[in-house]
Scaffold this motif. Structure first.
Motif, mmCIF file in Angstrom:
data_model
loop_
_atom_site.group_PDB
_atom_site.id
_atom_site.type_symbol
_atom_site.label_atom_id
_atom_site.label_comp_id
_atom_site.label_asym_id
_atom_site.label_seq_id
_atom_site.Cartn_x
_atom_site.Cartn_y
_atom_site.Cartn_z
ATOM 1 N N CYS A 101 61.770 -44.448 46.264
ATOM 2 C CA CYS A 101 61.899 -43.520 47.389
ATOM 3 C C CYS A 101 60.575 -43.463 48.151
ATOM 4 O O CYS A 101 59.508 -43.316 47.547
ATOM 5 C CB CYS A 101 62.299 -42.142 46.876
ATOM 6 S SG CYS A 101 62.230 -40.865 48.153
ATOM 7 N N CYS B 11 59.110 -39.547 47.426
ATOM 8 C CA CYS B 11 58.726 -39.068 46.091
ATOM 9 C C CYS B 11 58.445 -40.200 45.104
ATOM 10 O O CYS B 11 57.928 -39.958 44.019
ATOM 11 C CB CYS B 11 59.797 -38.126 45.525
ATOM 12 S SG CYS B 11 61.302 -38.989 45.021
ATOM 13 N N SER C 52 60.542 -41.932 43.363
ATOM 14 C CA SER C 52 61.501 -42.128 42.272
ATOM 15 C C SER C 52 62.298 -43.418 42.519
ATOM 16 O O SER C 52 62.580 -43.766 43.670
ATOM 17 C CB SER C 52 62.433 -40.919 42.141
ATOM 18 O OG SER C 52 63.238 -40.826 43.273
ATOM 19 N N CYS D 235 65.568 -41.088 48.552
ATOM 20 C CA CYS D 235 66.519 -40.491 47.604
ATOM 21 C C CYS D 235 67.236 -39.283 48.220
ATOM 22 O O CYS D 235 66.781 -38.710 49.218
ATOM 23 C CB CYS D 235 65.814 -40.111 46.305
ATOM 24 S SG CYS D 235 64.855 -38.585 46.391
ATOM 25 N N CYS E 108 65.136 -36.058 48.628
ATOM 26 C CA CYS E 108 64.173 -36.094 49.743
ATOM 27 C C CYS E 108 64.886 -36.105 51.097
ATOM 28 O O CYS E 108 64.366 -35.579 52.076
ATOM 29 C CB CYS E 108 63.223 -37.284 49.601
ATOM 30 S SG CYS E 108 62.111 -37.101 48.191
HETATM 31 ZN ZN LIG Z 1 62.634 -38.956 46.940
#
Ligand SMILES: [Zn+2]
Ligand SMILES: [Zn+2]
Length: 265
Positions: free
Chosen positions: A42, A45, A47, A53, A56
């Protein structure tokens, strides 16, 4: 370590056999290898799993279009806009924004800045699809009257560095969602990178920096349309979009709208 893994895969005696199974198979295999070596993360963030994601995406600072200035797109400027009144237009060379309206999807906060930077400077081209999705979703219904989409071209230097025109990709994705044709209406900018410049300097830098493309084919194509949406990634001071709108009126009094993913405010 990544280099090591890559070279051992590239040197595999089975590679020619994989490639022999067809381009689609090779592309899928390439994607798998890239995903193993550099898993998709992402932009905000970090991830793993997707370029942006769901968490987000929900947390983006969406601009409430019902409260934004319909003329310049400033958030909360519906009743009284501090961005495009006579006083704030001083020094720009314009009495008012040179377009019918402007819309930005989200505020340029840390999350939006990361998305834009990864798309623009780190080659994460897949983010353009999300950015385009939010631009298209933010446009008022009356913009459906627009007849084509265009963009601010990258400088030749930037295009060479990136290997593609990031603004064109964003505009193409937006045009696709709006079901409108994309027109290469503008020529390469004759201005310096203005990321370090203040408001007045940006307007001075961009004055006459953009003009219509010199390609006869693109000009002929543009002449077919009486209204254009100019798509860009970020509205900072408006200097670039003002210059684009002015250039797009050079040969016709066509209607111009401007739309960006993020808005500095
Ligand atoms: Zn994210
Ligand atoms: Zn305004």
């Amino acid at each position: 370590m990544g280099d090591c893994a890559q070279s051992s895969w590239m040197g595999s005696p089975h590679l020619h056999e994989f490639l022999g199974r067809g381009p689609a198979y090779a592309a899928a295999l390439g994607e798998l290898a890239a995903e193993t070596l550099w898993p998709t993360r992402c932009a905000v963030c970090g991830s793993p799993g997707s370029v942006l994601c769901a968490r987000c995406r929900r947390a983006l600072a969406f601009i409430d279009q019902w409260r934004a200035c319909p003329r310049c797109g400033a958030p909360w400027g519906l009743r009284e806009c501090t961005e495009c009144n006579a006083l704030s237009m001083e020094g720009t060379g314009f009495a008012k924004p040179p377009f019918e309206g402007c819309v930005s999807a989200v505020l340029f906060d840390d999350a939006a800045a990361r998305i834009v930077r990864l798309n623009k400077d780190a080659g994460e081209r897949r983010l353009a699809d999300w950015m385009a999705y939010y631009i298209a979703s933010a446009l008022p219904p009356e913009w459906a009257r627009a007849s084509c989409v265009t963009f601010i071209p990258d400088s030749a230097k930037a295009r060479l560095r990136r290997g593609y025109d990031h603004g064109r990709e964003l505009a193409a994705a937006t045009a696709g969602l709006l079901d409108l044709p994309l027109v290469d209406a503008l020529g390469e900018p004759r201005a310096h990178d203005q990321r370090e410049l203040g408001r007045a300097d940006r307007f001075a830098n961009m004055a006459k920096a953009l003009s219509l493309t010199e390609s006869p084919a693109s000009r002929a194509r543009l002449a077919l349309y009486d209204s254009v949406i100019v798509v860009d990634d970020v509205f900072t001071t408006g200097a670039t979009l003002y210059s684009a709108a002015q250039a797009l009126r050079a040969d016709s009094d066509r209607r111009i709208w401007a739309a960006t993913f993020a808005r500095v405010y």
